[in-house]
Design an enzyme around this catalytic site. Sequence first.
Site, PDB file in Angstrom:
ATOM      1  N   SER A   1       0.755  -1.398  -0.064  1.00 18.69           N
ATOM      2  CA  SER A   1       0.001  -0.092  -0.031  1.00 18.69           C
ATOM      3  C   SER A   1       0.885   1.426  -0.056  1.00 18.69           C
ATOM      4  CB  SER A   1      -0.989   0.029   1.153  1.00 18.69           C
ATOM      5  OG  SER A   1      -2.070  -1.001   1.035  1.00 18.69           O
TER       6      SER A   1
ATOM      7  N   ASN B   1      -3.365  -5.179   6.566  1.00 22.45           N
ATOM      8  CA  ASN B   1      -3.760  -3.744   6.307  1.00 22.45           C
ATOM      9  C   ASN B   1      -5.238  -3.668   6.909  1.00 22.45           C
ATOM     10  OD1 ASN B   1      -1.011  -3.660   5.282  1.00 22.45           O
ATOM     11  ND2 ASN B   1      -1.796  -3.701   3.233  1.00 22.45           N
TER      12      ASN B   1
ATOM     13  N   HIS C   1      -5.992  -7.833  11.017  1.00 27.11           N
ATOM     14  CA  HIS C   1      -5.815  -6.793  11.933  1.00 27.11           C
ATOM     15  C   HIS C   1      -7.135  -5.855  11.856  1.00 27.11           C
ATOM     16  CE1 HIS C   1      -1.244  -7.171  12.179  1.00 27.11           C
ATOM     17  NE2 HIS C   1      -2.160  -8.405  12.764  1.00 27.11           N
TER      18      HIS C   1
ATOM     19  N   CYS D   1     -20.139   0.250  18.360  1.00 34.73           N
ATOM     20  CA  CYS D   1     -20.169   0.605  19.884  1.00 34.73           C
ATOM     21  C   CYS D   1     -19.473  -0.111  20.758  1.00 34.73           C
ATOM     22  CB  CYS D   1     -21.542   0.785  20.380  1.00 34.73           C
ATOM     23  SG  CYS D   1     -21.775   1.146  22.180  1.00 34.73           S
TER      24      CYS D   1
ATOM     25  N   CYS E   1     -24.258  -3.043  24.019  1.00 30.91           N
ATOM     26  CA  CYS E   1     -24.851  -2.409  22.932  1.00 30.91           C
ATOM     27  C   CYS E   1     -24.487  -3.107  21.695  1.00 30.91           C
ATOM     28  CB  CYS E   1     -24.659  -0.879  22.933  1.00 30.91           C
ATOM     29  SG  CYS E   1     -25.480  -0.210  21.695  1.00 30.91           S
TER      30      CYS E   1
ATOM     31  N   THR F   1       5.529  -7.501   3.404  1.00 31.48           N
ATOM     32  CA  THR F   1       5.325  -7.824   4.818  1.00 31.48           C
ATOM     33  C   THR F   1       6.719  -8.402   5.230  1.00 31.48           C
ATOM     34  OG1 THR F   1       4.288  -9.082   6.749  1.00 31.48           O
ATOM     35  CG2 THR F   1       4.296  -9.916   4.540  1.00 31.48           C
TER      36      THR F   1
ATOM     37  N   ASN G   1       9.002  -8.584  -1.910  1.00 30.66           N
ATOM     38  CA  ASN G   1       9.246  -7.977  -0.884  1.00 30.66           C
ATOM     39  C   ASN G   1      10.647  -7.184  -1.214  1.00 30.66           C
ATOM     40  OD1 ASN G   1       8.347  -6.774   1.787  1.00 30.66           O
ATOM     41  ND2 ASN G   1       9.930  -7.962   2.456  1.00 30.66           N
TER      42      ASN G   1
END
Length: 389
Positions: free
Chosen positions: A88, A168, A187, A195, A200, A262, A286
């Site tokens: 990214s 990401n 992640h 909330c 809730c 990564t 990479n």
Amino acid sequence: MAEPDPSHPLETQAGKVQEAQDSDSDSEGGAAGGEADMDFLRNLFSQTLSLGSQKERLLDELTLEGVARYMQSERCRRVICLVGAGISTSAGIPDFRSPSTGLYDNLEKYHLPYPEAIFEISYFKKHPEPFFALAKELYPGQFKPTICHYFMRLLKDKGLLLRCYTQNIDTLERIAGLEQEDLVEAHGTFYTSHCVSASCRHEYPLSWMKEKIFSEVTPKCEDCQSLVKPDIVFFGESLPARFFSCMQSDFLKVDLLLVMGTSLQVQPFASLISKAPLSTPRLLINKEKAGQSDPFLGMILGLGGGMDFDSKKAYRDVAWLGDCDQGCLALAELLGWKKELEDLVRREHASIDAQSGAEAPNPSTSASPRKSPPPAQDEARTTEREKPQ
């Protein structure tokens, strides 16, 4: 309990290990004895578990060309992608630890006790303002998926993508055309928010959160007035259950593991490379080599399956070092997909540009919340983040 069989080689060897340990405890040369014991253990595991045996290569050559030919064969039908922040960065999204440009190097103005606090759930619940101020700064709008994202889209369109596991939280995989079923967002994601109140848990869409962020209003639940948090995994929170459920089934049937952008230092995500069967080739695209480990220590510590690019026993791992987008273009060219990939990127970026132009805010009201795009084009962004083990 059954008595040990002295004729069994493993039990005989194990007895020798015990004798060596007993002898060593009575000797003064502890360091030398420990070294000898480690050598003995290496030989033991090598003999009983064939650790040192040479495996037959899974690719006709351990190069990108070899991977491309494998992908064109009948043996490669299901590809798993493991991706991180490196895919990214060409979209303008910084990683966390790059010197001067990483996010952790630019947090001084928030007066945090330490940089990681901005992503700690306990700190967030008491002091949410720094996180949402940062979220506003990082919110995309102009960011677009990269060549890497669209290469995965091609894998999907060609029926080869089994799953994309991403560290990401920028949602660029979704914008590129991957769907919920294609993704494991290890992640979490900005795509939805909830909330924080356990009683809730009201869910809110990205458009709602985007409006709150840009109006500089701390998001509060409309039902109970508790904080609302994007569904990203903060320090102190568990990974999504989907990560573990998909892992259990996906890696039983994967034919190729494609690792991009990564460092493979963040657990438990990094351990995914060891889940691929020994008969599955693995390609790393990479800027530097990652995921390597001592095979003996890895087995002892339960971290087996580290990448082996350079030893004489290497048989399935390939590293292409450089910019991730360039790596995907090089692989696409070898597969005969380069023009198709470039056309897809141009077409999708033009569509995003056209939509962004239609939704551009009036300069006189640029501080106002921007109109949210439809769900398929919703964007949000931070990036790969280190998670505690």
